[in-house]
Each structure stands twice: as C-alpha cells, then as structure tokens.
Design a protein around this motif. Sequence first.
Motif: not given
Length: 81
Positions: A20-21, A48, A58, A60, A62
């Motif tokens: 998920r980064g 997030s 979803e 993420s 990142d």
Amino acid sequence: MSDKPVALSWKEQLDLFKSRGMIVHKGDIDKLKNISYYRLKEFARPLSTVKKYQNHTEISYDGIEFKEVLSRYYQDKNLRI
C-alpha cells in the motif's frame, strides 16, 4: 468448506503495508509482532489516503515510513501513561 479468511503471517502483514506504499525496513517486523497490525493500522489512518470505489475501498500509505506510524503510537501511549 468455510469461507473464512485465513490469518496473515507477520511477514504478510508487513508486506500488506508495503504493497500500500508504506516504507518499511528489515527490523520492522519485530515491532509489528509486539504491537499488532490492526493497532498500527489505526495510527496510520490519519496519514493515509483513502479512495472509495463502488465495491471496495483503496488505502494508500504512499511515502509514509513505518517509523512515523510507530512514533505516533508511542506518543499516544506515553500520553495515556
């Protein structure tokens, strides 16, 4: 047969963060074993990005480092003490 999901191993949980980064390092699995994936996931949530689609969500992480999430966890723990 049962349709219950199978529990993920510690490595698989860390790999899920990574997929998920999230930036994780080799020794982070030991921290995950002591604190738990689901507890850390809650501390990662404010950092997030969440996108909702018709049938799924979803998440993420990142650019977020695992140590940032740990820092938030320990700050909360110290405040509670």
